[in-house]
Design an enzyme around this catalytic site. Structure first.
Site, PDB file in Angstrom:
ATOM      1  N   LYS A  76      -8.655  -8.296  -9.169  1.00 58.17           N
ATOM      2  CA  LYS A  76      -7.306  -8.812  -9.397  1.00 58.17           C
ATOM      3  C   LYS A  76      -7.365 -10.340  -9.319  1.00 58.17           C
ATOM      4  O   LYS A  76      -7.167 -10.924  -8.250  1.00 58.17           O
ATOM      5  CB  LYS A  76      -6.338  -8.297  -8.330  1.00 58.17           C
ATOM      6  CG  LYS A  76      -6.110  -6.812  -8.328  1.00 58.17           C
ATOM      7  CD  LYS A  76      -5.119  -6.460  -7.226  1.00 58.17           C
ATOM      8  CE  LYS A  76      -4.847  -4.992  -7.124  1.00 58.17           C
ATOM      9  NZ  LYS A  76      -3.879  -4.687  -6.054  1.00 58.17           N
ATOM     10  N   ASP A  98      -6.977   4.700  -2.397  1.00 55.11           N
ATOM     11  CA  ASP A  98      -5.991   5.621  -1.838  1.00 55.11           C
ATOM     12  C   ASP A  98      -4.639   4.955  -1.575  1.00 55.11           C
ATOM     13  O   ASP A  98      -4.513   3.733  -1.590  1.00 55.11           O
ATOM     14  CB  ASP A  98      -6.510   6.179  -0.508  1.00 55.11           C
ATOM     15  CG  ASP A  98      -6.454   5.155   0.613  1.00 55.11           C
ATOM     16  OD1 ASP A  98      -5.769   5.402   1.616  1.00 55.11           O
ATOM     17  OD2 ASP A  98      -7.087   4.082   0.483  1.00 55.11           O
ATOM     18  N   ASP A 138      -9.017  -7.865  -4.249  1.00 57.76           N
ATOM     19  CA  ASP A 138      -7.715  -8.476  -4.510  1.00 57.76           C
ATOM     20  C   ASP A 138      -7.673  -9.857  -3.867  1.00 57.76           C
ATOM     21  O   ASP A 138      -8.036 -10.831  -4.487  1.00 57.76           O
ATOM     22  CB  ASP A 138      -6.536  -7.566  -4.156  1.00 57.76           C
ATOM     23  CG  ASP A 138      -6.674  -6.841  -2.841  1.00 57.76           C
ATOM     24  OD1 ASP A 138      -7.167  -7.411  -1.858  1.00 57.76           O
ATOM     25  OD2 ASP A 138      -6.249  -5.681  -2.787  1.00 57.76           O
ATOM     26  N   THR A 139      -7.286  -9.989  -2.610  1.00 58.96           N
ATOM     27  CA  THR A 139      -7.263 -11.317  -1.984  1.00 58.96           C
ATOM     28  C   THR A 139      -8.667 -11.861  -1.791  1.00 58.96           C
ATOM     29  O   THR A 139      -8.892 -13.061  -1.785  1.00 58.96           O
ATOM     30  CB  THR A 139      -6.574 -11.292  -0.606  1.00 58.96           C
ATOM     31  OG1 THR A 139      -7.321 -10.453   0.283  1.00 58.96           O
ATOM     32  CG2 THR A 139      -5.141 -10.815  -0.711  1.00 58.96           C
ATOM     33  N   PHE A 174      -0.603  -2.315  -7.283  1.00 56.78           N
ATOM     34  CA  PHE A 174      -1.214  -1.368  -6.358  1.00 56.78           C
ATOM     35  C   PHE A 174      -1.738  -0.190  -7.162  1.00 56.78           C
ATOM     36  O   PHE A 174      -1.029   0.366  -8.000  1.00 56.78           O
ATOM     37  CB  PHE A 174      -0.204  -0.900  -5.304  1.00 56.78           C
ATOM     38  CG  PHE A 174      -0.851  -0.101  -4.221  1.00 56.78           C
ATOM     39  CD1 PHE A 174      -1.596  -0.715  -3.229  1.00 56.78           C
ATOM     40  CD2 PHE A 174      -0.767   1.283  -4.227  1.00 56.78           C
ATOM     41  CE1 PHE A 174      -2.239   0.032  -2.243  1.00 56.78           C
ATOM     42  CE2 PHE A 174      -1.392   2.037  -3.246  1.00 56.78           C
ATOM     43  CZ  PHE A 174      -2.128   1.409  -2.248  1.00 56.78           C
ATOM     44  N   ARG A 193      -7.798   9.430  -3.245  1.00 54.62           N
ATOM     45  CA  ARG A 193      -9.176   8.968  -3.487  1.00 54.62           C
ATOM     46  C   ARG A 193      -9.934   9.903  -4.432  1.00 54.62           C
ATOM     47  O   ARG A 193     -10.831   9.483  -5.139  1.00 54.62           O
ATOM     48  CB  ARG A 193      -9.952   8.877  -2.173  1.00 54.62           C
ATOM     49  CG  ARG A 193      -9.497   7.779  -1.267  1.00 54.62           C
ATOM     50  CD  ARG A 193     -10.478   7.604  -0.104  1.00 54.62           C
ATOM     51  NE  ARG A 193      -9.934   6.788   0.957  1.00 54.62           N
ATOM     52  CZ  ARG A 193      -9.931   5.458   0.978  1.00 54.62           C
ATOM     53  NH1 ARG A 193     -10.427   4.803  -0.045  1.00 54.62           N
ATOM     54  NH2 ARG A 193      -9.425   4.803   1.988  1.00 54.62           N
ATOM     55  N   GLU A 200     -18.107  -3.104  -4.211  1.00 57.99           N
ATOM     56  CA  GLU A 200     -16.706  -2.973  -3.810  1.00 57.99           C
ATOM     57  C   GLU A 200     -15.961  -2.118  -4.831  1.00 57.99           C
ATOM     58  O   GLU A 200     -16.289  -2.139  -6.018  1.00 57.99           O
ATOM     59  CB  GLU A 200     -16.038  -4.358  -3.777  1.00 57.99           C
ATOM     60  CG  GLU A 200     -16.250  -5.128  -2.519  1.00 57.99           C
ATOM     61  CD  GLU A 200     -15.205  -4.806  -1.462  1.00 57.99           C
ATOM     62  OE1 GLU A 200     -14.659  -3.678  -1.476  1.00 57.99           O
ATOM     63  OE2 GLU A 200     -14.948  -5.664  -0.628  1.00 57.99           O
ATOM     64  N   ASP A 201     -14.942  -1.402  -4.358  1.00 55.60           N
ATOM     65  CA  ASP A 201     -14.071  -0.686  -5.280  1.00 55.60           C
ATOM     66  C   ASP A 201     -13.108  -1.651  -5.954  1.00 55.60           C
ATOM     67  O   ASP A 201     -12.880  -1.598  -7.140  1.00 55.60           O
ATOM     68  CB  ASP A 201     -13.307   0.430  -4.569  1.00 55.60           C
ATOM     69  CG  ASP A 201     -12.531  -0.059  -3.349  1.00 55.60           C
ATOM     70  OD1 ASP A 201     -12.776  -1.174  -2.854  1.00 55.60           O
ATOM     71  OD2 ASP A 201     -11.664   0.696  -2.861  1.00 55.60           O
ATOM     72  N   GLY A 227     -13.348   3.007   0.063  1.00 56.42           N
ATOM     73  CA  GLY A 227     -12.987   3.008  -1.350  1.00 56.42           C
ATOM     74  C   GLY A 227     -14.117   3.069  -2.341  1.00 56.42           C
ATOM     75  O   GLY A 227     -13.954   3.579  -3.438  1.00 56.42           O
TER      76      GLY A 227
END
Length: 177
Positions: free
Chosen positions: A133, A162, A105-106, A155, A168, A101-102, A47
């Site tokens: 996020k 992607d 999230d978690t 999302f 992408r 990083e792109d 990513g």
């Protein structure tokens, strides 16, 4: 503007011009912060490739670039287990490291990458991410230093991100609707 990828609908969220402006600001911050060192930028594939390429055009200090490849998604579903597909290729002992990083999230992937880097005994670790996020985060990261955009727990695709391997190449960022 709406698009469809693999029978899933997406709408425009962040235009490429906004991304470029934010990258210029992050580049300035990195140039100042690492002016007297030669940091190693570690991109997390797949990513990060567009973000990292454009970011490095804004970094005007001496630096090195390498990549790791992690797997944490299956389609649009997060997986619990993060797998390392390509590991580190540089010695990081005593080096200033910036993990690129792109999206975070978690934070499971980032946690694994940080642990991998820490084993190499770097002088410091900073994290630079295009998207964050906050509502999805399951871990705290004191290393998180550079954030392009904070977004809702949605999302997203485009600009390196992607859906089932598609999207992408889009220059803008889109959210699922």
């Amino acid at each position: 503007m709406k698009i469809q990828i693999d029978h899933k609908d997406f709408e425009l969220m962040i235009e490429h011009e906004q991304v470029k402006k934010r990258l210029r600001l992050i580049g300035i911050q990195l140039n100042v912060a690492y002016e007297y060192s030669i940091p190693v930028f570690i991109g997390v594939l797949n990513g990060c490739f567009m973000f990292m390429a454009d970011l490095m055009k804004e970094v005007h200090i001496a630096s090195e670039v390498c990549f790791v490849k992690m797997a944490s998604y299956n389609g649009d579903q997060r997986q619990e287990e993060v797998k390392s597909l390509i590991g580190l290729s540089h010695s990081l002992k005593g080096r200033e490291v910036i993990i690129v990083e792109d999206i975070i999230d978690t934070g499971n992937t980032l946690k694994e990458v940080i642990q991998m880097v820490e084993k190499e005994e770097p002088a410091s670790i900073a994290v630079c991410t295009l998207l964050l996020k906050p509502d999805a985060l399951e871990h705290e990261f004191e290393e998180l230093a550079y954030v392009g955009f904070e977004i809702e727990n949605e999302f997203v695709v485009g600009y390196g991100l992607d859906y089932n391997g598609i999207g992408r190449n889009l220059k803008d960022i889109y959210r699922a609707v």
